[in-house]
Design an enzyme around this catalytic site. Structure first.
Site, PDB file in Angstrom:
ATOM      1  N   LYS A  50       0.849  -1.200   0.000  1.00  0.00           N
ATOM      2  CA  LYS A  50       0.000   0.000   0.000  1.00  0.00           C
ATOM      3  C   LYS A  50       0.882   1.247   0.000  1.00  0.00           C
ATOM      4  O   LYS A  50       2.087   1.157   0.303  1.00  0.00           O
ATOM      5  CB  LYS A  50      -0.909  -0.030   1.231  1.00  0.00           C
ATOM      6  CG  LYS A  50      -0.139  -0.145   2.545  1.00  0.00           C
ATOM      7  CD  LYS A  50      -1.036  -0.502   3.716  1.00  0.00           C
ATOM      8  CE  LYS A  50      -0.217  -0.646   4.992  1.00  0.00           C
ATOM      9  NZ  LYS A  50      -1.049  -1.032   6.133  1.00  0.00           N
TER      10      LYS A  50
ATOM     11  N   TYR B  78      14.632  31.063   6.184  1.00  0.00           N
ATOM     12  CA  TYR B  78      13.442  31.729   6.713  1.00  0.00           C
ATOM     13  C   TYR B  78      13.575  31.976   8.208  1.00  0.00           C
ATOM     14  O   TYR B  78      14.039  31.105   8.951  1.00  0.00           O
ATOM     15  CB  TYR B  78      12.211  30.859   6.469  1.00  0.00           C
ATOM     16  CG  TYR B  78      11.732  30.877   5.031  1.00  0.00           C
ATOM     17  CD1 TYR B  78      11.388  32.062   4.405  1.00  0.00           C
ATOM     18  CD2 TYR B  78      11.627  29.688   4.315  1.00  0.00           C
ATOM     19  CE1 TYR B  78      10.939  32.068   3.094  1.00  0.00           C
ATOM     20  CE2 TYR B  78      11.179  29.687   3.008  1.00  0.00           C
ATOM     21  CZ  TYR B  78      10.835  30.889   2.395  1.00  0.00           C
ATOM     22  OH  TYR B  78      10.395  30.880   1.103  1.00  0.00           O
TER      23      TYR B  78
HETATM   24  C1  LIG Z   1      -0.105  -1.932   6.734  1.00  0.00           C
HETATM   25  C2  LIG Z   1      -0.590  -3.253   7.211  1.00  0.00           C
HETATM   26  C3  LIG Z   1       0.300  -4.301   7.387  1.00  0.00           C
HETATM   27  C4  LIG Z   1       1.797  -4.133   7.314  1.00  0.00           C
HETATM   28  O1  LIG Z   1       2.244  -3.638   8.548  1.00  0.00           O
HETATM   29  P1  LIG Z   1       3.782  -3.307   8.857  1.00  0.00           P
HETATM   30  O2  LIG Z   1       3.762  -2.827  10.251  1.00  0.00           O
HETATM   31  O3  LIG Z   1       4.178  -2.237   7.897  1.00  0.00           O
HETATM   32  O4  LIG Z   1       4.555  -4.541   8.660  1.00  0.00           O
HETATM   33  C5  LIG Z   1      -0.217  -5.547   7.707  1.00  0.00           C
HETATM   34  N1  LIG Z   1      -1.560  -5.725   7.863  1.00  0.00           N
HETATM   35  C6  LIG Z   1      -2.447  -4.719   7.722  1.00  0.00           C
HETATM   36  C7  LIG Z   1      -3.884  -4.978   7.922  1.00  0.00           C
HETATM   37  C8  LIG Z   1      -2.002  -3.449   7.401  1.00  0.00           C
HETATM   38  O5  LIG Z   1      -2.876  -2.448   7.297  1.00  0.00           O
END
Ligand SMILES: *Cc1c(COP(=O)(O)O)cnc(C)c1O
Length: 348
Positions: free
Chosen positions: A39, A249
């Site tokens: 993702k 800045y």
């Molecule tokens: C993002 C996510 C993961 C991965 O988690 P990490 O901590 O990045 O390893 C696994 N399961 C779900 C449901 C997630 O949303």
């Protein structure tokens, strides 16, 4: 029109480290297989870069959060390998899932009804075991709608896997209890940190994200996980500062003596957020070049006294060992990766 010139920001991706991290997490998952959370454009690494490497390493399941992430992913993965964590929130999502052949995660009775009304088919199911974020509440497990689903993978998500918390074991037990009340083919509980909790948490398939890309959420993983993202930025200009000259800045840094400073093509719009102001340093080889003043949108200024041979156009390393960078910046390892901007040229 002619091709644009090379960019002044680049993100070198260590494909071997990425593949090695997946293999390490798969091995640590014991008899379970590791999937991959991809993702948010593979946590900022780029789906186009990461997914082919992960597939080549042996990964067969890819998790995204949004339906908008599916089309990109389908360039590199087969529909039956793709799982959408957010699940359907309207009939268009259901139609899209059925057209493309990717699997939704069903997170609620509302989503179960949507899915079944739209024709249903194989899906995954997320049950909530205590994170109280997304997932079917335990009280809804016995609902007749749930009984009508064709659940491929039953999953839950750990809230505190990066800590030694009693919540981990409580969630694991509740997950096992709930799993006995719902037909399914496979079980999945562990994210990256969950894998480090041990084999009891791995079930049939694990879902690492962060650690694939070099994140170390628990010290047990430190020896197995290597840095994947190596960002660099180009020097735009060198200048000499005199005592009393201020930088950037709001003039938050004032030179006390004569010094050389470099203006670098890197700013908060690139994910190098303002919390680095006064804390960060870039590197030129072994030389450490501390940040001067505030981070701007497209630029930072560094003290380059440690690198007398630095030239305009030279490349500086942005230290991105994730546990160290998180300690220093106050950002999480997740934020460090997912905020890396679109102006980086990603390459392997
Ligand atoms: C993002 C996510 C993961 C991965 O988690 P990490 O901590 O990045 O390893 C696994 N399961 C779900 C449901 C997630 O949303």
């Amino acid at each position: 029109m002619s091709e644009p010139p090379p960019r002044s920001l680049r993100l070198r991706l260590d494909r071997e480290a990425l593949a090695g991290n997946w293999r390490a997490l798969d091995r640590l998952s014991g008899s379970a297989r590791a999937g991959a959370a991809v993702k948010a454009d593979a946590y900022g690494i780029g789906v186009a870069n990461a997914v082919p490497v992960l597939r080549e390493a042996g990964c067969e399941t890819f998790y995204v959060a949004h339906w908008s992430e599916v089309t990109d992913l389908l360039e590199y993965a087969a529909p039956e390998q793709v799982v959408v964590l957010h699940g359907p929130i309207g009939p268009d999502d259901v139609a899209f899932a059925r057209e493309t052949g990717v699997r939704p995660v069903i997170n609620s009775l509302y989503q179960a009804r949507l899915w079944l009304d739209g024709g249903g088919g194989r899906c995954d199911m997320m049950v909530d075991t205590g994170i109280n974020r997304l997932g079917l509440p335990p009280g809804d497990v016995g609902d007749a709608l749930v009984g009508r689903l064709e659940i491929e993978t039953l999953m839950s998500h750990l809230a505190s896997a990066d800590e030694d918390s009693a919540q981990n074991e409580a969630q694991r037990r509740l997950f096992e209890d709930l799993a006995q009340q719902m037909p399914h083919r496979r079980r999945s509980l562990a994210n990256s940190a969950g894998i480090a909790l041990g084999r009891g948490y791995a079930f049939d398939i694990t879902r690492p994200g962060l650690s694939l890309y070099g994140g170390v959420p628990r010290p047990e993983l430190a020896g197995d996980i290597r840095q994947v993202a190596h960002p660099q930025a180009a020097v735009l200009q060198l200048r000499d500062l005199s005592p009393g000259d201020s930088v950037g800045y709001n003039a938050t840094y004032t030179a006390e003596r004569k010094m050389r400073a470099a203006t670098v093509s890197l700013g908060y719009a690139d994910g190098f957020l303002r919390c680095w102001s006064g804390k960060g340093a870039l590197r030129f080889g072994e030389a450490v070049l501390p940040l001067l003043g505030l981070v701007s949108m497209d630029m930072v200024v560094v003290d380059c006294r440690a690198a007398p041979d630095l030239r305009e156009g030279d490349w500086l390393d942005i230290p991105y060992d994730l546990p160290q960078a998180a300690d220093r910046s106050g950002l999480s390892q997740y934020e460090l990766l997912t905020t890396l901007g679109r102006r980086f040229q990603r390459s392997a």
